[in-house]
Write an enzyme that holds these catalytic residues in place. Structure first.
Site, PDB file in Angstrom:
ATOM      1  N   LEU A  24       0.818  -1.213   0.000  1.00 31.45           N
ATOM      2  CA  LEU A  24       0.000   0.000   0.000  1.00 31.45           C
ATOM      3  C   LEU A  24       0.850   1.259   0.000  1.00 31.45           C
ATOM      4  O   LEU A  24       0.484   2.269  -0.599  1.00 31.45           O
ATOM      5  CB  LEU A  24      -0.929   0.006   1.225  1.00 31.45           C
ATOM      6  CG  LEU A  24      -1.913  -1.172   1.330  1.00 31.45           C
ATOM      7  CD1 LEU A  24      -2.679  -1.104   2.645  1.00 31.45           C
ATOM      8  CD2 LEU A  24      -2.883  -1.165   0.160  1.00 31.45           C
ATOM      9  N   GLY A  27       8.040   3.766   2.390  1.00 33.55           N
ATOM     10  CA  GLY A  27       8.806   4.958   2.712  1.00 33.55           C
ATOM     11  C   GLY A  27      10.271   4.635   2.919  1.00 33.55           C
ATOM     12  O   GLY A  27      10.755   3.552   2.570  1.00 33.55           O
ATOM     13  N   PHE A  29      11.877   4.236   5.791  1.00 27.32           N
ATOM     14  CA  PHE A  29      12.161   3.285   6.864  1.00 27.32           C
ATOM     15  C   PHE A  29      11.175   2.121   6.933  1.00 27.32           C
ATOM     16  O   PHE A  29      11.485   1.096   7.532  1.00 27.32           O
ATOM     17  CB  PHE A  29      12.154   4.012   8.220  1.00 27.32           C
ATOM     18  CG  PHE A  29      13.219   5.058   8.329  1.00 27.32           C
ATOM     19  CD1 PHE A  29      14.538   4.696   8.565  1.00 27.32           C
ATOM     20  CD2 PHE A  29      12.913   6.395   8.177  1.00 27.32           C
ATOM     21  CE1 PHE A  29      15.527   5.664   8.665  1.00 27.32           C
ATOM     22  CE2 PHE A  29      13.892   7.357   8.276  1.00 27.32           C
ATOM     23  CZ  PHE A  29      15.214   7.001   8.515  1.00 27.32           C
ATOM     24  N   GLY A  30       9.987   2.278   6.357  1.00 28.24           N
ATOM     25  CA  GLY A  30       9.008   1.216   6.515  1.00 28.24           C
ATOM     26  C   GLY A  30       8.102   1.060   5.309  1.00 28.24           C
ATOM     27  O   GLY A  30       8.106   1.878   4.386  1.00 28.24           O
ATOM     28  N   LYS A  47       2.230  -2.702   8.977  1.00 27.87           N
ATOM     29  CA  LYS A  47       3.341  -1.771   8.808  1.00 27.87           C
ATOM     30  C   LYS A  47       4.586  -2.385   9.434  1.00 27.87           C
ATOM     31  O   LYS A  47       4.596  -2.750  10.611  1.00 27.87           O
ATOM     32  CB  LYS A  47       3.021  -0.432   9.472  1.00 27.87           C
ATOM     33  CG  LYS A  47       4.083   0.636   9.226  1.00 27.87           C
ATOM     34  CD  LYS A  47       3.620   1.996   9.737  1.00 27.87           C
ATOM     35  CE  LYS A  47       4.643   3.075   9.426  1.00 27.87           C
ATOM     36  NZ  LYS A  47       4.198   4.411   9.886  1.00 27.87           N
ATOM     37  N   ASP A 150       2.651  16.058  11.269  1.00 24.09           N
ATOM     38  CA  ASP A 150       2.828  15.827   9.830  1.00 24.09           C
ATOM     39  C   ASP A 150       1.473  15.644   9.146  1.00 24.09           C
ATOM     40  O   ASP A 150       1.264  14.707   8.383  1.00 24.09           O
ATOM     41  CB  ASP A 150       3.707  14.596   9.604  1.00 24.09           C
ATOM     42  CG  ASP A 150       4.221  14.525   8.161  1.00 24.09           C
ATOM     43  OD1 ASP A 150       4.290  15.587   7.515  1.00 24.09           O
ATOM     44  OD2 ASP A 150       4.521  13.421   7.689  1.00 24.09           O
TER      45      ASP A 150
END
Length: 740
Positions: A24, A27, A29-30, A47, A150
């Site tokens: 989906l 990024g 880091f994940g 995640k 954010d």
């Protein structure tokens, strides 16, 4: 064995009854991956950190763990819900914890904003939903002492719940070092939403989320960010710092001058009332001073928005000006007067010439509006339709949208706009928006047409009932007239016989005849009233025929104007494809294709209006004729009552005069025989001649009266037959109109 990891042909994993789905999001880091349970049909988003512990600082590891723990504790419909990681999937565990979340299949808000139909922002109903859901989620986070830090369209996801889109906040607990280096590294997708105090390395509060909320809200409304969205950070950061209180957007002019506005641009899908209220709300959120950002006039920004969204508003489509007028109201005000005044200010239409109809053709009233406004407001749809009933109603004028379409073709035809790809893309976005709004506005034409038609149809049954009632009344009057006239002729015969036997004065007889002959005038009047009834039935049937013809049109059937939707779809396709073009030839071709599509829309709308206008004018004629007919029937009804009263009065007067004759005869004394001397003094009188003349006059009048009565009977029979035929035709017409 049940939890064995098995790869599929396309390298997807199967762990027990759980099957790996698509990625989906991914990024630095994940990543977030979809997992589906084939037994329970449950779907979750997992995640997982892509980096090893050695590759992450202690601070990043701490924040990763913190996000997992925070999400597990939160429970709100507008915050993505954390779920326990299914036991079979624990085999995928690393040194950092998993994060299982509910799956939101609608994607994120950024993808929604990138759709071509949202080139200049979302529809008002969607704006309302986004703002309501996101602020509810953010208020919940703040109440739990959590600053998101954010907030942006990428971090708002959509899940369908009971057929309705629900917006949820994700990526909780995200934090970052806000030094100069990290600002540069995190520019894409984040920098544009940061509050001014973060640039200055000042201590910050949850007010930073409110600034981000303001930027996000502005983008949802307009399709772009408020401060020079295409400029570099070096240009727009000073633009933000130099803005004044109340400024909600700014840009850099070609000469380098900074320009600011306290209002939203004209290219939005918001109605006028909501737009003004939102502008005031954005002015609070986009204050550069954080302490001025959270409250205003004793209310928090969340309370202000809640009050704003709850403001009752009515949307009215004015077919004369091809525009939608929005009017806010509250229960204390005399709303219909306020609405009428607002429509007058918007359309220059006097209240006496305003016919305000519901979708079913009913005349709008306060009760209907208060009972139904919420449904239309939430759907963002027109609730009422305004018809101009003045003598020059439905005069053809160039609408605002038509003027804007012409402006778009002028801009797209200007070769100078091709020079900057950013500028031409904005021109394309505005052109696509203008076409979309024009089509949506124009689709109200058949709805208004049908509403007016339904209103006229609803007037016919009552009018038919009034005509039938007046027919019964005139028949009763005719029967009464026959009885009175027969009595009149009998009385004339009686008077003749009485005069022959008693030899009364001819002057007295002439006076009585003069009084009694009024009955002949009333007979003529009754005949005229019956002819009027026949005339009104004929007119009624003609009006039915006109309305029936309008019902056969596509607009009478309220058929959507599908060709306009096709043109709009082609325009959006051109915009979507054009965004991918870079070379001059492709850009020029897209501009020309858009101009051609806009001209096609212009021609099609003009064709529709030329077709609709004659029917609208004829229906306006029916509207006025119905009003006149109602008035005429009421007047005729009063006249029939008056004639009936006159007949009764004249009948009583004639009978009274007969009784007076009889009374005088019974009380008179025997006449004294004159002496021979007196007889010689009396002049000679030719009594036989005088009496003969009087009798002849009475006979002629009696014959004439009987002839008139016979003639009236014949005419009445013909009129009755004709009225019966008209009543049958009238009923059949109404029945056919009802079935349609």
């Amino acid at each position: 064995m049940e939890n064995m990891v098995k790869p599929t042909e396309d390298d997807r994993l199967i762990i027990g009854c759980w099957t790996e789905g698509k990625v989906l999001d991914r990024g630095t880091f994940g990543s977030i991956t979809l997992w589906h349970n084939t037994k329970t049909q449950e779907t979750i988003a997992l995640k997982k950190c892509l980096r090893g512990v050695a590759e992450m600082t202690d601070k990043l590891q701490e924040r990763w763990v913190q996000e997992v723990e925070i999400l597990k504790k939160l429970d709100h419909p507008n915050v993505v819900k954390g779920l326990p990681v299914p036991e079979p999937l624990l085999v995928l565990a690393s040194s950092l914890p998993f994060l299982a979340m509910e799956y939101c299949s609608g994607g994120n808000l950024r993808k929604v904003l990138q759709r071509p139909e949202n080139s200049c922002g979302l529809h008002e109903r969607d704006v309302r939903c986004v703002l309501s859901d996101v602020t509810a989620g953010l208020q919940y986070l703040h109440s739990n002492h959590i600053i998101h830090r954010d907030l942006k369209p990428e971090n708002i996801v959509i899940k369908e719940v009971d057929g309705k889109a629900v917006y949820k906040i994700i990526d909780l607990g995200y934090a970052k070092e806000f030094d100069q280096s990290s600002l540069c590294n995190s520019f894409v997708g984040t920098l544009q939403y940061l509050a001014p105090e973060l640039f200055e390395k000042k201590p910050y509060t949850r007010a930073v989320d409110l600034w981000s909320l303001g930027i996000l809200a502005y983008e949802v409304i307009t399709g772009q960010r408020p401060f020079s969205p295409t400029a570099s950070p070096a240009q727009w950061i000073p633009l933000v710092h130099n803005k004044k209180s109340g400024d909600i957007r700014g840009d850099i002019a070609p000469n380098g001058e900074r320009c600011y506005w306290k209002t939203l641009p004209s290219e939005t899908c918001l109605t006028s009332v909501f737009k003004k209220d939102i502008e005031k709300w954005l002015q609070i959120l986009l204050e550069t001073q954080p302490e001025q950002r959270s409250r205003h006039c004793g209310l928090t920004v969340f309370e202000i928005l809640e009050k704003l969204l709850a403001q009752p508003t009515v949307h009215v489509f004015c077919i004369g000006t091809m525009s939608v007028v929005s009017v806010a109201f509250n229960s204390e005000d005399p709303f219909m007067d306020s609405l009428s005044l607002a429509l007058k200010n918007a359309t220059d239409l006097a209240p006496a010439d305003q016919l305000l109809l519901t979708e079913s053709g009913r005349v709008a009233d306060v009760k209907y509006i208060k009972d139904h406004y919420k449904r239309f407001q939430e759907a963002g749809e027109v609730m009422l339709y305004l018809i101009d009933t003045s003598d020059d109603g439905h005069k053809e004028e160039e609408s605002l949208w038509l003027q804007q379409l012409h402006y778009c073709t002028t801009r797209l035809s200007d070769n100078r706009t091709y020079l900057k790809s950013i500028e031409i893309r904005r021109e394309w976005a505005v052109a696509a928006y203008t076409v979309r709004q024009s089509v949506h506005t124009f689709q109200n034409v058949p709805r208004a047409f049908r509403s007016f038609q339904a209103h006229l149809s609803s007037e016919f049954p009552a009018l038919q009932k009034a005509l039938s009632s007046i027919h019964v009344d005139v028949n009763k009057l005719t029967a009464m007239m026959k009885v009175v006239h027969e009595s009149y002729t009998t009385d004339v015969e009686f008077l003749q016989d009485w005069k022959r036997s008693k030899g009364a004065s001819s002057a007295d007889t002439a006076s009585l005849l003069k009084q009694w002959c009024v009955c002949d005038d009333l007979l003529s009047d009754v005949y005229n009233q019956r002819k009027k009834v026949e005339y009104y039935f004929n007119k009624f049937n003609k009006l039915c025929t006109i309305l029936e013809e309008s019902q056969r049109t596509p607009y009478g059937q309220c058929t959507p104007l599908e060709i306009l939707d096709d043109i709009m779809a082609r325009m959006l396709q051109l915009y979507e494809k054009g965004k991918q073009k870079r070379d001059y030839a492709s850009v020029s071709s897209t501009c020309m294709d858009m101009c051609g599509t806009i001209r096609e829309l212009d021609q099609e709308q003009e064709r529709v209006m030329k077709h609709v206008s004659p029917y609208m004018r004829s229906m306006l004629g029916v509207y006025h004729e119905l009003g006149n007919l109602h008035h005429s029937i009421k007047k005729l009804s009063n006249r029939i009552v008056s004639i009936s009263q006159d007949l009764s009065t004249k009948q009583r007067q004639r009978q009274q005069s007969i009784w007076n004759l009889l009374r005088s005869e019974s009380t008179c004394v025997q006449p004294v025989v004159p002496s021979p001397r007196d007889q010689t003094l009396l002049p000679a009188m030719d009594c036989s001649t005088s009496w003969s003349s009087l009798c002849q006059q009475m006979d002629e009048q009696l014959k004439e009266s009987r002839a008139q009565c016979d003639e009236a009977d014949t005419v009445f029979e013909l009129v009755d037959a004709n009225i019966a035929k008209l009543e049958k035709e009238c009923s059949e017409l109404l029945k056919s109109m009802t079935t349609k």
